[in-house]
Design an enzyme around this catalytic site. Structure first.
Site, PDB file in Angstrom:
ATOM      1  N   LYS A  44      81.047 -45.812  20.114  1.00  0.00           N
ATOM      2  CA  LYS A  44      80.326 -44.818  19.332  1.00  0.00           C
ATOM      3  C   LYS A  44      81.399 -44.652  18.057  1.00  0.00           C
ATOM      4  O   LYS A  44      81.295 -44.584  16.988  1.00  0.00           O
ATOM      5  CB  LYS A  44      80.301 -43.134  19.693  1.00  0.00           C
ATOM      6  N   ARG A  65      77.695 -32.898  23.625  1.00  0.00           N
ATOM      7  CA  ARG A  65      78.034 -33.621  24.816  1.00  0.00           C
ATOM      8  C   ARG A  65      77.504 -32.727  26.105  1.00  0.00           C
ATOM      9  O   ARG A  65      77.625 -33.200  27.221  1.00  0.00           O
ATOM     10  CB  ARG A  65      79.770 -33.679  25.010  1.00  0.00           C
ATOM     11  N   ARG A 121      91.608 -50.948  24.922  1.00  0.00           N
ATOM     12  CA  ARG A 121      91.585 -49.971  23.603  1.00  0.00           C
ATOM     13  C   ARG A 121      92.996 -49.620  23.239  1.00  0.00           C
ATOM     14  O   ARG A 121      93.837 -49.513  24.060  1.00  0.00           O
ATOM     15  CB  ARG A 121      90.700 -48.881  23.791  1.00  0.00           C
ATOM     16  N   ARG A 165      95.703 -44.516  24.210  1.00  0.00           N
ATOM     17  CA  ARG A 165      95.462 -42.961  24.046  1.00  0.00           C
ATOM     18  C   ARG A 165      95.804 -42.392  25.534  1.00  0.00           C
ATOM     19  O   ARG A 165      95.678 -43.159  26.501  1.00  0.00           O
ATOM     20  CB  ARG A 165      93.931 -42.738  24.088  1.00  0.00           C
ATOM     21  N   ARG A 209      86.388 -39.192  33.205  1.00  0.00           N
ATOM     22  CA  ARG A 209      85.478 -39.163  31.991  1.00  0.00           C
ATOM     23  C   ARG A 209      84.288 -39.652  32.086  1.00  0.00           C
ATOM     24  O   ARG A 209      83.182 -39.164  31.666  1.00  0.00           O
ATOM     25  CB  ARG A 209      86.101 -39.869  30.765  1.00  0.00           C
TER      26      ARG A 209
HETATM   27  P1  ADP Z   1      85.329 -40.872  24.628  1.00  0.00           P
HETATM   28  O1  ADP Z   1      83.933 -40.607  24.086  1.00  0.00           O
HETATM   29  O2  ADP Z   1      85.906 -42.251  24.819  1.00  0.00           O
HETATM   30  O3  ADP Z   1      85.624 -40.129  26.002  1.00  0.00           O
HETATM   31  P2  ADP Z   1      86.387 -38.894  22.710  1.00  0.00           P
HETATM   32  O4  ADP Z   1      87.324 -39.235  21.721  1.00  0.00           O
HETATM   33  O5  ADP Z   1      84.966 -38.638  22.034  1.00  0.00           O
HETATM   34  O6  ADP Z   1      86.249 -39.941  23.515  1.00  0.00           O
HETATM   35  O7  ADP Z   1      86.776 -37.601  23.413  1.00  0.00           O
HETATM   36  C1  ADP Z   1      87.966 -37.510  24.029  1.00  0.00           C
HETATM   37  C2  ADP Z   1      88.185 -35.839  24.695  1.00  0.00           C
HETATM   38  O8  ADP Z   1      87.783 -34.863  23.947  1.00  0.00           O
HETATM   39  C3  ADP Z   1      86.871 -35.950  25.840  1.00  0.00           C
HETATM   40  O9  ADP Z   1      87.416 -36.405  27.144  1.00  0.00           O
HETATM   41  C4  ADP Z   1      87.026 -34.268  25.889  1.00  0.00           C
HETATM   42  O10 ADP Z   1      88.187 -33.776  26.598  1.00  0.00           O
HETATM   43  C5  ADP Z   1      87.266 -33.761  24.369  1.00  0.00           C
HETATM   44  N1  ADP Z   1      86.014 -33.809  23.838  1.00  0.00           N
HETATM   45  C6  ADP Z   1      85.314 -34.620  22.759  1.00  0.00           C
HETATM   46  N2  ADP Z   1      84.192 -33.925  22.334  1.00  0.00           N
HETATM   47  C7  ADP Z   1      83.956 -33.108  23.075  1.00  0.00           C
HETATM   48  C8  ADP Z   1      82.881 -32.155  23.305  1.00  0.00           C
HETATM   49  N3  ADP Z   1      81.739 -32.183  22.385  1.00  0.00           N
HETATM   50  N4  ADP Z   1      82.805 -31.047  23.975  1.00  0.00           N
HETATM   51  C9  ADP Z   1      83.768 -30.954  24.978  1.00  0.00           C
HETATM   52  N5  ADP Z   1      84.787 -32.057  24.969  1.00  0.00           N
HETATM   53  C10 ADP Z   1      84.780 -32.895  24.063  1.00  0.00           C
END
Ligand code: ADP
Ligand code: ZN
Length: 215
Positions: free
Chosen positions: A14, A90, A129, A162, A173
């Site tokens: 994404k 999400r 990554r 990360r 996740r």
């Molecule tokens: P990825 O999609 O690779 O898991 P992100 O950078 O989008 O990585 O998200 C990293 C973390 O940030 C998630 O595991 C969660 O803890 C938090 N997070 C991000 N966006 C949301 C969201 N919309 N609602 C809840 N937690 C979120």
């Protein structure tokens, strides 16, 4: 204003795809909830302090925190712009928040683009990554290698893994994605907003496929 959502598992690309799209179109704004949260953690804001533990464990941060963060998503954004949401919504509850935002600012909505990648490939992508802690540029040790090993092409800073990209947190996740985020596929499918894109193969080709869904 138009609001477009990128949906997909961790590792589906994404952020990479949104970054490429935004770089080639001045009216496209990439909004990453993960980047906003990581920035809040770095700055130790109240939201950041609250979010940190959830993110380390690979859990979703509470919807209330997300509500505050994305409540002003559209404030001050030029009406000619398209917002490309990466990582939000999400959960079905968050999709409801987004509906409210869209309605209150009169934006148009859609499509919701689902980046489809086989599970085995997700794990491999996340394992390789790397990211730049200074400018946020993203890399992969074999798929998107920097010109000089371990250093950012843009700013020369040393690349890092990360905190939530360790195998145990990644497993969590992926499980969280299946249980809490995948219901959005049916949610948006029922409204005929969903567009499925094959997100395997060369990045340039994936970008072209996604761009076609936005036309
Ligand atoms: P990825 O999609 O690779 O898991 P992100 O950078 O989008 O990585 O998200 C990293 C973390 O940030 C998630 O595991 C969660 O803890 C938090 N997070 C991000 N966006 C949301 C969201 N919309 N609602 C809840 N937690 C979120
Ligand atoms: Zn950099």
């Amino acid at each position: 204003m138009r609001i477009v959502v990128l949906l997909g598992a961790p590792g589906s690309g994404k952020g990479t795809i949104a970054g490429r799209l935004a770089a080639s179109d001045a009216l496209l704004r990439h909004v990453s909830s993960g980047d906003l949260l990581r920035d809040a953690v770095r700055r130790q804001t109240a939201a950041g302090v609250e979010a940190d533990g959830y993110m380390r464990r690979g859990e979703l941060v509470p919807d209330g925190l997300i509500a505050r963060m994305v409540g002003d998503l559209t404030v001050g954004v030029d009406s000619a712009c398209t917002l490309l949401l990466d990582g939000f919504p999400r959960t079905v509850a968050q999709a409801g928040m987004l509906d409210a935002t869209v309605a209150s600012c009169g934006a148009s909505f859609g499509p919701v683009v689902l980046l489809e990648v086989p599970d085995a490939m997700l794990v491999e992508r996340i394992a390789g990554r790397r990211g730049c802690p200074a400018c946020g540029a993203g890399y992969h040790v074999t798929n998107i290698p920097p010109a000089r090993e371990g250093l950012c092409d843009v700013c020369g800073t040393g690349l890092v893994v990360r905190k939530d990209d360790n195998p145990e947190t990644v497993r969590n996740r992926l499980a969280v994605y299946r249980t809490q985020t995948m219901p959005l596929i049916d949610f948006y499918g029922a409204r005929d907003h969903l567009r499925r894109v094959d997100a395997t193969g060369p990045i340039d080709e994936i970008v072209v496929r996604v761009r076609q869904t936005l036309a």
